[in-house]
Design a protein around this motif. Structure first.
Motif, short mmCIF file in Angstrom:
data_model
loop_
_atom_site.label_atom_id
_atom_site.label_comp_id
_atom_site.label_asym_id
_atom_site.label_seq_id
_atom_site.Cartn_x
_atom_site.Cartn_y
_atom_site.Cartn_z
N ASN A 169 31.04 -39.00 19.72
CA ASN A 169 31.61 -37.65 19.77
C ASN A 169 32.51 -37.45 20.98
OD1 ASN A 169 29.45 -37.86 21.51
ND2 ASN A 169 28.83 -35.71 21.27
N LEU A 170 32.55 -38.45 21.89
CA LEU A 170 33.38 -38.33 23.09
C LEU A 170 34.48 -39.39 23.14
CD1 LEU A 170 30.60 -37.59 25.73
CD2 LEU A 170 32.15 -35.94 24.63
N GLN A 171 34.67 -40.13 22.07
CA GLN A 171 35.71 -41.14 22.05
C GLN A 171 37.09 -40.48 21.92
OE1 GLN A 171 34.80 -44.00 18.97
NE2 GLN A 171 32.90 -44.69 19.96
N ARG A 172 38.12 -41.27 22.27
CA ARG A 172 39.52 -40.84 22.25
C ARG A 172 39.77 -39.68 23.20
NH1 ARG A 172 42.14 -43.45 18.25
NH2 ARG A 172 40.87 -44.33 16.56
N ASN A 173 39.04 -39.69 24.29
CA ASN A 173 39.26 -38.69 25.34
C ASN A 173 39.60 -39.34 26.68
OD1 ASN A 173 38.76 -36.26 23.83
ND2 ASN A 173 36.57 -36.79 23.88
N GLY A 174 39.81 -40.66 26.69
CA GLY A 174 40.20 -41.35 27.92
C GLY A 174 39.04 -41.86 28.75
N TYR A 175 37.80 -41.65 28.28
CA TYR A 175 36.65 -42.12 29.08
C TYR A 175 36.59 -43.65 29.12
CZ TYR A 175 34.86 -37.33 29.02
OH TYR A 175 34.70 -35.96 29.18
N GLY A 176 36.84 -44.29 27.98
CA GLY A 176 36.76 -45.75 27.96
C GLY A 176 37.80 -46.40 28.86
N LEU A 177 39.05 -45.89 28.83
CA LEU A 177 40.09 -46.43 29.68
C LEU A 177 39.79 -46.19 31.15
CD1 LEU A 177 42.87 -47.80 29.82
CD2 LEU A 177 43.91 -45.51 29.63
N GLU A 178 39.28 -45.02 31.47
CA GLU A 178 38.90 -44.73 32.86
C GLU A 178 37.79 -45.67 33.34
OE1 GLU A 178 37.03 -41.01 35.49
OE2 GLU A 178 37.33 -40.85 33.31
N LEU A 179 36.82 -45.91 32.49
CA LEU A 179 35.70 -46.79 32.86
C LEU A 179 36.16 -48.23 33.03
CD1 LEU A 179 32.64 -46.99 33.30
CD2 LEU A 179 32.38 -47.29 30.83
N PHE A 180 37.04 -48.69 32.11
CA PHE A 180 37.49 -50.08 32.17
C PHE A 180 38.39 -50.30 33.39
CE2 PHE A 180 39.37 -54.04 30.75
CZ PHE A 180 38.33 -54.65 30.07
N ASN A 181 39.28 -49.37 33.69
CA ASN A 181 40.14 -49.50 34.86
C ASN A 181 39.35 -49.46 36.15
OD1 ASN A 181 42.54 -49.75 33.41
ND2 ASN A 181 42.91 -47.53 33.38
N PHE A 182 38.30 -48.67 36.19
CA PHE A 182 37.46 -48.63 37.39
C PHE A 182 36.82 -50.00 37.62
CE2 PHE A 182 33.45 -48.02 39.58
CZ PHE A 182 33.81 -47.19 40.64
N MET A 183 36.36 -50.62 36.56
CA MET A 183 35.75 -51.95 36.70
C MET A 183 36.78 -52.96 37.18
SD MET A 183 35.55 -55.12 35.03
CE MET A 183 36.15 -54.71 33.39
N LEU A 184 38.00 -52.93 36.65
CA LEU A 184 39.03 -53.87 37.06
C LEU A 184 39.39 -53.70 38.54
CD1 LEU A 184 41.44 -53.79 33.97
CD2 LEU A 184 39.75 -55.54 34.55
N GLN A 185 39.45 -52.47 39.00
CA GLN A 185 39.74 -52.24 40.41
C GLN A 185 38.57 -52.66 41.30
OE1 GLN A 185 40.82 -48.12 40.85
NE2 GLN A 185 42.68 -48.30 39.59
N HIS A 186 37.38 -52.46 40.84
CA HIS A 186 36.20 -52.85 41.63
C HIS A 186 36.10 -54.37 41.74
CE1 HIS A 186 31.79 -53.64 42.17
NE2 HIS A 186 31.99 -52.74 43.15
#
Length: 326
Positions: A123-140
């Protein structure tokens, strides 16, 4: 995903990093009750991810995270559910030792960072959460997505990688992991190692020449009753084995035939001597039985045995009786 307890109390940051300690911040340190709530959140997220991917069993749980050196990135929405917050999704990564195939089909051994599980609530997909989470991991991790391996990615995850990171051309593998073009080119040579080809199995020798020579020397040192008899065939075999053991070719010289001594004859005498012919002519069954009865159970007879043979021979004449006349 809502829970009956305060999510903001468990996870103070918008994106929290969890490992085998199940500690999400200073608040949960030394708090068994908060760690139990964190374990409940991880278990529920793992079951939801397995259901979305149509897996028979969850691949993410609190017990598995405690026994493996993996990291779990959890994202929340702290303003939902009346200010108590909701859990949006998670991303689990870890290093795996893999045997991969490049474009030329060469086996390469590598240990890349792998995406092991990725889930965002439906119910929360296509709101940018997945991209935010994946980019955070790549930066970390300070890593590019092309240098990672992906464990059994779903069609949605493959579309996500193609849309946001232009990862479309994958290199086929024999396992469940997916790697893309550029994985083998952009990675440092120290992180990739080509698997050496398997050496062919050599000839198996159950009885080596060295062991054979050792046994022969041991048998030579034994006393006469226990030493094996020498034969021409054995002499040739021992010569060949000795020459092979020192790295030389076998000798082609004809073997020497060992001189056999007859009973009652000296070994140093020539085979053509009259005494030797006389001894060989007198070897009969009755004489051998007589020698056995005289306790001469040896193949080497002394002068006493020769005297006994002469005395009981039918051709023997006593010089004393021959000279007397009746």
């Amino acid at each position: 995903m809502e829970f009956p307890f305060d999510i903001n109390q468990l996870f103070s940051e918008r994106i929290s990093i969890l490992d085998q300690t199940l500690v999400a911040g200073r608040k949960s340190t030394g708090r068994p009750d908060l760690q139990a709530h964190i374990a409940t959140v991880i278990d529920e997220l793992g079951r939801a991810s397995a259901k979305a991917q149509q897996l028979t069993a969850p691949i993410t749980s609190a017990s598995k995270l405690q026994t493996q050196k993996h990291q779990l990135y959890l994202v929340k929405d702290g303003e939902s559910s009346g200010g108590r917050g909701v859990v949006v999704g998670f991303l689990k990564v870890g290093y795996k030792k893999l045997f991969l195939l490049d474009r030329q089909g060469v086996h390469v051994e590598a240990e890349p960072l792998c995406v092991l599980d990725f889930y965002v609530a439906e119910n929360l997909q296509r709101n940018g959460y997945g991209l935010e989470l994946f980019n955070f991991m790549l930066q970390h991790k300070n890593l590019e997505p092309v240098l990672m391996a992906y464990d059994r990615p779903s069609p949605k995850f493959l579309s996500f990688l193609a849309k946001h990171y232009c990862l479309t051309q994958s290199v086929p593998q024999v396992n469940n992991f997916v790697v893309f073009e550029g994985f083998f080119l952009n990675r440092a040579a120290a992180q990739l190692r080509k698997v050496p080809p398997k050496k062919p199995d050599g000839e198996i020798k159950p009885y080596s020449l060295m062991e054979r020579e050792a046994v022969r020397q041991e048998q030579k040192s034994l006393p006469w009753p226990f030493a094996p008899p020498h034969s021409p065939q054995r002499s040739v075999a021992s010569q060949c084995s000795h020459s092979l053991s020192v790295g030389c070719s076998p000798s082609r010289a004809p073997p020497r035939v060992a001189q056999t001594s007859s009973p009652g004859c000296n070994r140093n005498q020539s085979p053509q001597s009259p005494l030797g012919n006389r001894c060989r002519a007198r070897r009969t069954s009755s004489q051998q039985g007589l020698v056995a009865r005289c306790n001469l159970y040896s193949r080497h007879m002394d002068t006493r045995a020769v005297g006994l043979l002469d005395r009981h021979s039918p051709d023997f004449k006593n010089p004393r009786t021959d000279d007397q006349s009746f």
